[in-house]
Design an enzyme around this catalytic site. Structure first.
Site, PDB file in Angstrom:
ATOM      1  N   TYR A 109     -13.364  -7.408 -14.071  1.00 39.07           N
ATOM      2  CA  TYR A 109     -13.132  -7.407 -15.517  1.00 39.07           C
ATOM      3  C   TYR A 109     -13.330  -8.829 -16.036  1.00 39.07           C
ATOM      4  CZ  TYR A 109     -10.745  -7.417 -19.987  1.00 39.07           C
ATOM      5  OH  TYR A 109     -10.472  -7.588 -21.322  1.00 39.07           O
ATOM      6  N   GLU A 197     -15.616  -8.071 -24.268  1.00 37.04           N
ATOM      7  CA  GLU A 197     -15.165  -7.558 -22.986  1.00 37.04           C
ATOM      8  C   GLU A 197     -16.311  -6.983 -22.166  1.00 37.04           C
ATOM      9  OE1 GLU A 197     -10.855  -5.448 -23.011  1.00 37.04           O
ATOM     10  OE2 GLU A 197     -12.559  -4.112 -23.156  1.00 37.04           O
TER      11      GLU A 197
END
Ligand code: ADP
Ligand code: MG
Length: 386
Positions: A109, A197
Site C-alpha cells: 500500500y 492512493e
C-alpha cells in the site's frame, strides 16, 4: 472531486509511475479488440466507478479467455455496482478498464494525504496492501508506516529509500519505488490533491513495481486552477441531490436516516444531528444553508429534503446571526406553497428577528410546530417522525 481509476493511471503514467497496460471500453463489442491489443492470456475486467471495494463487490473480475471477458463485460455494463464503500443503490457502471492480468508477488500500500494533526503531507505505506487495508489500519496500526514531509523542504530520494527499506524492497525495486513515490508527491503538490492512493502497489515475478489501482481526491476549492482535472469530472457518479445543492451553494450530504435537517452553519448542523441521534432519531441528511442565505435558497433546500424518499419529518434549526430569521420563515412558507407539505415539521429559530419569524410561521395557517428551545425541538421531531 473524485476521478476514475483509469484517469488516475493516466496521471500516474505522466509522472513515471508504472501501471499495467489497459484499455477503456464502454461496450462489449470493443472487448475482444482490447484483449487482442493487450495480448497475453489473462485479463482483468475492472468496473470504473467512484468507489473502492470493487473487488469485494464483484467489480474486478479475472478472466482466462476472450469469451469470458465478453461475458463479464455484458454482465457489468449498465448495472449499478454495490461495494462496501457505496450506498445500497450503488454506482452506475458505464465504462470498464480491461487490463493485462499481472503475476502478483506482493501487494503493498502506498498513499499520500494531509495529516491534520502534524499539518504535514504524509506518506502512508504498508507491506499489507490489498483489499483489506482498512482492517490492517484499524486492527494492526503498527503495520502502517507513516512519514511526514517537512513543509519547508521536499521529499528526497533518501526519504523514499528509507520507506522502501521498511517495505523490504530489493535494490531494483527500491529504484522503481523511489520514482513512483516522487511521482505521487509531484501529482499531490502540483494538482492540489487531498488524497492519493495506490492499493495495491504490486511487485511482480518479473521484479517490477506496478500501480495496480489508483485513487485520487482533489481539493474542490482549487479546481478553478486545474482545467485538465475538471475535464475528468464524471457527473454520472455524483449524487444528483448533492449536485443540485452545490449549484445553489448549499452544503448537502444524503444520509440513511429519516429526519431531514435544515441548519445554518456546519457546526450547528453537526450538533443538530448529534442531538437527533441522542434523542433516538437518525438524520436523513446534513444540510448547511450557509451564513447569508436567501429565501429562495431556503426554498430550494426545503425541496431537496422533501425529495428524499426516506424522510419522515423535518427539523429546521436556524441561528440568526447574519441571516434574519423572518427571512428563513418566508423561505419555508414559499417552499411549502410551491412543493406542498406532507410531513411533520418542527422549526426552531433563535437570534436575529427570531420572534418575528416564529410569529410569521404561527400565523401562516400552515401546520408547523415552532420551538424556541433546541432540545425540545429535537425531542418533538423524533416523536413526530416515528
Ligand atoms: P478495489 O480496490 O476497488 O477492490 P483493485 O483495483 O484494487 O480494486 O482490485 C482488487 C484486487 O484485484 C487487487 O487487490 C488485485 O489482487 C486484483 N487485481 C486488480 N487488477 C489486477 C490486474 N491487472 N492483474 C491481476 N490482479 C489484479
Ligand atoms: Mg484497490
Amino acid at each position: 472531486m473524485h476521478i476514475h481509476e483509469y484517469q488516475a493511471k493516466t496521471l500516474f503514467k505522466k509522472n513515471n509511475i508504472q501501471t499495467p497496460n489497459g484499455i477503456l471500453i464502454d461496450a462489449t463489442a470493443q472487448a475482444s479488440d482490447a484483449c487482442n491489443t493487450l495480448g497475453g492470456d489473462i485479463w482483468v475486467v475492472k468496473a470504473q466507478v467512484h468507489a473502492g471495494g470493487r473487488g469485494k463487490g464483484g467489480g474486478v473480475i479475472l478472466c482466462h479467455s476472450v469469451a469470458e471477458v465478453e461475458n463479464t463485460c455484458d454482465k457489468l455494463l449498465g448495472t449499478q455496482l454495490i461495494t462496501p464503500q457505496t450506498d445500497a443503490k450503488g454506482l452506475p457502471v458505464n465504462q470498464l478498464l480491461i487490463e493485462a492480468g499481472q503475476n502478483i508477488e506482493r501487494e503493498l500500500y502506498l498513499g499520500l494525504l494531509i495529516d491534520r494533526q502534524t499539518q504535514k503531507i504524509t506518506v502512508l505505506a504498508s507491506t499489507e496492501g490489498g483489499m483489506d487495508i482498512e482492517k490492517v489500519a484499524s486492527e494492526t496500526p503498527d503495520k502502517i508506516i507513516k512519514f511526514g514531509i517537512d513543509p519547508l523542504g521536499v521529499l528526497s530520494t533518501k526519504d523514499c529509500a528509507e520507506i522502501a527499506k521498511k517495505l523490504e524492497l530489493n535494490t531494483a525495486l527500491t529504484k522503481q519505488f523511489n520514482t513512483a513515490l516522487l511521482g505521487l508527491y509531484n501529482i499531490f503538490t502540483q494538482k492540489d490533491v487531498s488524497l492519493i492512493e495506490i492499493n495495491p502497489l504490486i511487485t511482480t515475478a518479473e521484479n517490477t513495481l506496478l500501480a495496480l489501482d489508483g485513487k485520487i481526491d482533489f481539493d474542490d476549492n482549487a479546481l478553478y486552477r486545474h482545467e485538465d482535472i475538471l475535464a475528468m469530472r464524471d457527473i454520472s457518479q455524483e449524487d444528483e441531490k448533492e449536485m443540485t445543492a452545490s449549484e445553489w451553494q448549499l452544503n448537502y450530504i444524503s444520509l440513511d436516516g429519516t429526519i431531514g435537517c435544515m441548519v445554518n452553519g456546519a457546526g450547528l448542523a453537526m450538533a443538530t444531528m448529534d442531538l437527533i441521534e441522542h434523542h433516538g432519531g437518525s438524520p436523513a441528511n446534513f444540510l448547511d444553508v450557509g451564513g447569508g442565505t436567501t429565501a429562495q435558497r431556503v426554498a430550494k433546500a426545503f425541496e431537496l429534503i422533501q425529495s428524499e424518499v426516506n424522510v419522515k419529518g423535518i427539523l429546521v434549526n436556524i441561528f440568526g446571526g447574519i441571516v434574519r430569521c423572518d427571512l428563513i420563515a418566508e423561505g419555508i412558507l414559499q417552499a411549502i406553497e410551491k412543493v406542498g407539505l406532507n410531513l411533520p415539521i418542527v422549526v426552531r429559530l433563535e437570534g436575529t428577528n427570531a420572534a418575528a419569524g416564529l410569529k410569521l410561521l404561527d400565523e401562516s395557517g400552515v401546520n408547523i410546530h415552532t420551538e424556541a428551545d433546541l432540545t425540545k425541538a429535537a425531542i418533538k421531531i423524533v416523536a413526530l417522525s416515528k
